[in-house]
Design a protein around this motif. Structure first.
Motif, PDB file in Angstrom:
ATOM      1  N   GLU A  46      10.286  11.029  12.031  1.00  0.00           N
ATOM      2  CA  GLU A  46       9.383  10.588  12.654  1.00  0.00           C
ATOM      3  C   GLU A  46       9.921   9.152  13.019  1.00  0.00           C
ATOM      4  N   PHE A  47       9.822   8.081  13.538  1.00  0.00           N
ATOM      5  CA  PHE A  47      10.133   7.206  14.016  1.00  0.00           C
ATOM      6  C   PHE A  47       9.774   5.757  13.248  1.00  0.00           C
ATOM      7  N   VAL A  48      11.447   5.218  12.382  1.00  0.00           N
ATOM      8  CA  VAL A  48      10.784   4.033  11.874  1.00  0.00           C
ATOM      9  C   VAL A  48      10.921   2.940  12.512  1.00  0.00           C
ATOM     10  N   ALA A  49      12.504   2.610  13.319  1.00  0.00           N
ATOM     11  CA  ALA A  49      12.372   1.175  14.186  1.00  0.00           C
ATOM     12  C   ALA A  49      13.161   1.305  15.162  1.00  0.00           C
ATOM     13  N   THR A  50      13.424   0.602  15.747  1.00  0.00           N
ATOM     14  CA  THR A  50      14.878   0.421  17.227  1.00  0.00           C
ATOM     15  C   THR A  50      14.890  -1.009  17.598  1.00  0.00           C
ATOM     16  N   ILE A  51      16.030  -0.971  17.866  1.00  0.00           N
ATOM     17  CA  ILE A  51      16.319  -2.777  18.472  1.00  0.00           C
ATOM     18  C   ILE A  51      17.372  -1.940  19.951  1.00  0.00           C
ATOM     19  N   SER A  52      17.520  -2.927  20.523  1.00  0.00           N
ATOM     20  CA  SER A  52      18.186  -3.238  22.385  1.00  0.00           C
ATOM     21  C   SER A  52      19.924  -3.533  21.616  1.00  0.00           C
ATOM     22  N   TRP A  53      20.277  -3.231  22.690  1.00  0.00           N
ATOM     23  CA  TRP A  53      21.632  -3.077  22.374  1.00  0.00           C
ATOM     24  C   TRP A  53      22.376  -4.643  22.422  1.00  0.00           C
ATOM     25  N   GLY A  54      21.957  -5.324  22.481  1.00  0.00           N
ATOM     26  CA  GLY A  54      22.536  -7.164  22.119  1.00  0.00           C
ATOM     27  C   GLY A  54      21.573  -7.447  20.631  1.00  0.00           C
ATOM     28  N   GLY A  55      20.104  -6.928  20.282  1.00  0.00           N
ATOM     29  CA  GLY A  55      19.571  -7.183  18.529  1.00  0.00           C
ATOM     30  C   GLY A  55      18.529  -8.135  19.566  1.00  0.00           C
ATOM     31  N   SER A  63       3.520   1.634  10.031  1.00  0.00           N
ATOM     32  CA  SER A  63       3.881   2.160   8.888  1.00  0.00           C
ATOM     33  C   SER A  63       4.270   1.928   7.935  1.00  0.00           C
ATOM     34  N   VAL A  64       5.664   0.922   8.725  1.00  0.00           N
ATOM     35  CA  VAL A  64       6.581  -0.365   7.968  1.00  0.00           C
ATOM     36  C   VAL A  64       6.961  -1.261   8.777  1.00  0.00           C
ATOM     37  N   ASN A  65       6.119  -1.833   9.575  1.00  0.00           N
ATOM     38  CA  ASN A  65       6.013  -2.948  10.007  1.00  0.00           C
ATOM     39  C   ASN A  65       5.620  -3.756   8.987  1.00  0.00           C
ATOM     40  N   GLY A  66       6.379  -4.968   9.011  1.00  0.00           N
ATOM     41  CA  GLY A  66       6.101  -5.931   8.078  1.00  0.00           C
ATOM     42  C   GLY A  66       6.699  -5.778   6.570  1.00  0.00           C
ATOM     43  N   ARG A  67       7.653  -4.136   6.297  1.00  0.00           N
ATOM     44  CA  ARG A  67       7.927  -4.312   5.093  1.00  0.00           C
ATOM     45  C   ARG A  67       9.820  -3.597   5.782  1.00  0.00           C
ATOM     46  N   PHE A  68       9.558  -3.102   6.640  1.00  0.00           N
ATOM     47  CA  PHE A  68      11.235  -2.442   7.093  1.00  0.00           C
ATOM     48  C   PHE A  68      11.441  -3.956   7.917  1.00  0.00           C
ATOM     49  N   THR A  69      12.692  -3.868   8.194  1.00  0.00           N
ATOM     50  CA  THR A  69      13.520  -4.992   9.336  1.00  0.00           C
ATOM     51  C   THR A  69      14.952  -4.046   9.780  1.00  0.00           C
ATOM     52  N   ILE A  70      14.796  -4.417  11.206  1.00  0.00           N
ATOM     53  CA  ILE A  70      16.262  -3.749  11.775  1.00  0.00           C
ATOM     54  C   ILE A  70      16.906  -4.421  11.920  1.00  0.00           C
ATOM     55  N   SER A  71      18.313  -4.939  12.190  1.00  0.00           N
ATOM     56  CA  SER A  71      19.807  -5.611  12.627  1.00  0.00           C
ATOM     57  C   SER A  71      20.598  -4.789  13.437  1.00  0.00           C
ATOM     58  N   ARG A  72      22.029  -5.783  13.976  1.00  0.00           N
ATOM     59  CA  ARG A  72      22.771  -4.989  13.848  1.00  0.00           C
ATOM     60  C   ARG A  72      24.156  -5.796  14.044  1.00  0.00           C
ATOM     61  N   ASP A  73      24.660  -5.539  13.647  1.00  0.00           N
ATOM     62  CA  ASP A  73      26.239  -6.514  14.260  1.00  0.00           C
ATOM     63  C   ASP A  73      26.937  -6.079  15.311  1.00  0.00           C
ATOM     64  N   ASN A  74      28.148  -6.576  16.411  1.00  0.00           N
ATOM     65  CA  ASN A  74      28.164  -4.907  17.866  1.00  0.00           C
ATOM     66  C   ASN A  74      29.174  -5.550  17.059  1.00  0.00           C
ATOM     67  N   ALA A  75      29.663  -6.730  16.284  1.00  0.00           N
ATOM     68  CA  ALA A  75      30.985  -6.483  16.132  1.00  0.00           C
ATOM     69  C   ALA A  75      31.551  -6.108  14.666  1.00  0.00           C
ATOM     70  N   LYS A  76      30.609  -5.751  14.160  1.00  0.00           N
ATOM     71  CA  LYS A  76      31.010  -4.475  12.910  1.00  0.00           C
ATOM     72  C   LYS A  76      30.340  -3.524  13.428  1.00  0.00           C
ATOM     73  N   ASN A  77      30.476  -2.786  15.031  1.00  0.00           N
ATOM     74  CA  ASN A  77      30.164  -1.805  14.929  1.00  0.00           C
ATOM     75  C   ASN A  77      28.900  -0.929  13.917  1.00  0.00           C
ATOM     76  N   SER A  78      28.091  -1.904  13.477  1.00  0.00           N
ATOM     77  CA  SER A  78      26.643  -1.281  12.379  1.00  0.00           C
ATOM     78  C   SER A  78      25.848  -1.816  12.938  1.00  0.00           C
ATOM     79  N   VAL A  79      24.832  -1.323  12.321  1.00  0.00           N
ATOM     80  CA  VAL A  79      22.960  -1.272  12.577  1.00  0.00           C
ATOM     81  C   VAL A  79      22.448  -1.319  11.171  1.00  0.00           C
TER      82      VAL A  79
END
Length: 124
Positions: A46-55, A63-79
């Protein structure tokens, strides 16, 4: 090709927090939208979260909205997936995934690359 490796899973009590990380190697990470999915025993992925290429754009399952946060750091190649106020029903194997598109999707079949998963267990 893009290789994804998740880390940060573990055992936590109800109400606790965990931060999952997904490290990418291979082709240009910043050209991919990223997603987090989860799969509990006997259930579909099941889907949890998604983030665009620029963040700049994110989306969450209700079910997770308000509790989970997705983020990314493209300089570190990490999400990342910051998970707070965890519940026993959050127990699952968590997977990160990449799609060759500016924006992600809640549909797991649209993703091109997957990590091996990391176990999250929330005790009651």
């Amino acid at each position: 090709q893009l290789q994804l490796v998740e880390s940060g899973g573990g055992l936590v009590q109800t109400g606790g927090s965990l931060r999952l990380s997904c490290s990418a190697s291979g082709r240009a990470f910043s050209s991919y939208a990223m997603g987090w999915f989860r799969q509990a025993p006997g259930k579909e992925r099941e889907f949890v979260a998604t983030i665009s290429w620029g963040g700049g754009s994110t989306d969450y399952a209700d079910s997770v909205n308000g509790r989970f946060t997705i983020s990314r750091d493209n300089a570190k190649n990490s999400v990342y997936l910051q998970m707070n106020s965890l519940k026993p029903e959050d127990t699952a194997v968590y997977y990160c995934a990449a799609v060759d598109s500016p924006y992600g999707s809640s549909q797991y079949r649209e993703y091109d690359y997957w990590g091996q998963g990391t176990q999250v267990t929330v005790s009651s």
